[in-house]
Design a protein around this motif. Structure first.
Motif, short mmCIF file in Angstrom:
data_model
loop_
_atom_site.label_atom_id
_atom_site.label_comp_id
_atom_site.label_asym_id
_atom_site.label_seq_id
_atom_site.Cartn_x
_atom_site.Cartn_y
_atom_site.Cartn_z
N SER A 22 8.85 29.67 67.39
CA SER A 22 7.68 30.54 67.57
C SER A 22 7.59 31.05 69.00
CB SER A 22 6.40 29.77 67.20
OG SER A 22 6.37 29.45 65.83
N GLN A 180 -0.84 33.04 64.36
CA GLN A 180 -0.09 33.38 63.16
C GLN A 180 1.41 33.13 63.34
OE1 GLN A 180 -1.28 36.94 60.82
NE2 GLN A 180 -2.79 37.27 62.44
N LYS A 183 2.14 29.55 63.15
CA LYS A 183 2.13 29.08 61.76
C LYS A 183 3.31 29.64 60.96
CE LYS A 183 -2.91 28.54 61.57
NZ LYS A 183 -4.20 29.08 61.03
N HIS A 184 4.19 30.37 61.62
CA HIS A 184 5.35 31.00 60.98
C HIS A 184 4.92 31.94 59.85
CE1 HIS A 184 9.02 28.47 62.41
NE2 HIS A 184 8.22 28.81 63.40
N CYS A 185 3.82 32.65 60.08
CA CYS A 185 3.41 33.66 59.11
C CYS A 185 4.45 34.78 59.08
CB CYS A 185 2.05 34.25 59.49
SG CYS A 185 0.67 33.08 59.34
N HIS A 186 4.54 35.44 57.94
CA HIS A 186 5.48 36.54 57.79
C HIS A 186 5.14 37.64 58.80
CE1 HIS A 186 8.34 39.12 55.70
NE2 HIS A 186 7.45 40.09 55.80
N THR A 188 4.63 41.17 60.07
CA THR A 188 4.37 42.53 59.60
C THR A 188 4.27 43.42 60.82
OG1 THR A 188 1.97 42.27 59.71
CG2 THR A 188 3.06 41.63 57.64
N LEU A 191 1.03 42.74 62.66
CA LEU A 191 1.03 41.55 63.50
C LEU A 191 1.82 41.79 64.78
CD1 LEU A 191 0.55 38.58 64.16
CD2 LEU A 191 2.41 37.98 62.58
N ASN A 215 11.53 34.98 58.31
CA ASN A 215 11.04 36.31 57.93
C ASN A 215 12.17 37.01 57.20
OD1 ASN A 215 8.39 37.56 58.68
ND2 ASN A 215 9.72 39.31 59.02
#
Length: 225
Positions: A22, A180, A183-186, A188, A191, A215
């Motif tokens: 991250s 985010q 949290k390893h969110c996808h 976009t 973002l 991702n």
């Protein structure tokens, strides 16, 4: 605060790996120019090893090696009392490296890790319940090996990165976006733009692949631009 004197707050191996990915992803987004990045992550160092690095440009650094056996963290704070450039011995402080178990110590022979420039080292196998360090006598100092400062970013708190990045990059950083990515969110475009409006997902494709950030490159298409 995390330091080699108190490793109770240090993340476990999997969480540490995710966190360092991250940090590298955030730096790649905020600073497309490699020259100014602080954190990096190479998920393909070889078929069995991933490497995270922190280089501050002033000689201080951290190398974090993630293997199938466990992980080892080697750091160097050049102005700390235990630095070979400062201490009376002119070499790595006794027992900082001497007790690393052989399955992990083998990686310390890698020239790229600058082993003669070491002030602290910790390690952990997947069978270990805690992180370990050598049994050594610290010199009198609040931060004898520099680990308190260098390891502070690894507390897993998005605010810690936000505070550091705003000072280092001299710009406002969205703590929501940092959270985010932590949290390893996808990723976009929305973002990414929250962190850096001048970079696109396509521009980040190589960084995403090298870092191993979870991702799907297949989803980076015109619909996300």
């Amino acid at each position: 605060m995390i330091s080699t004197k108190d490793l109770s707050l240090f993340p476990n191996i999997n969480n540490l790996k995710a966190l360092t990915q991250s940090l590298a992803m955030l730096d790649a987004i905020i600073s497309p120019d490699w020259e100014f990045r602080y954190y990096s992550f190479n998920s393909h160092w070889n078929t069995e090893v991933s490497i995270a690095t922190m280089l501050n440009g002033s000689g201080d650094h951290i190398f974090l090696v993630f293997t199938q056996i466990g992980a080892i963290v080697k750091g160097f704070a050049h102005e700390s009392p235990m630095s070979p450039y400062i201490n009376d011995l002119g070499q790595v402080w006794p027992n900082v490296l001497d007790q690393v178990p052989e399955p992990l110590a083998v990686y310390l022979k890698e020239p790229a890790f600058l082993i003669n420039e070491t002030t602290f080292c910790i390690w952990r196998s997947f069978q270990d319940a805690t992180w370990k360090r050598g049994v050594l006598k610290f010199p009198e100092s609040d931060n004898p090996d520099g680990s308190k400062e260098l390891l502070s970013i690894l507390d897993g708190n998005p605010l810690t990165y936000q505070t550091w990045a705003e000072s280092y990059y001299e710009q406002k950083i969205s703590v929501n976006a940092v959270d985010q990515v932590y949290k390893h969110c996808h990723l976009t475009q929305s973002l990414v733009s929250e962190l850096n409006p001048d970079i696109s997902l396509q521009m980040l494709a190589q960084d995403i692949e090298e870092i191993g950030y979870p991702n799907s490159l297949a989803k980076i298409d015109s619909r996300l631009m």
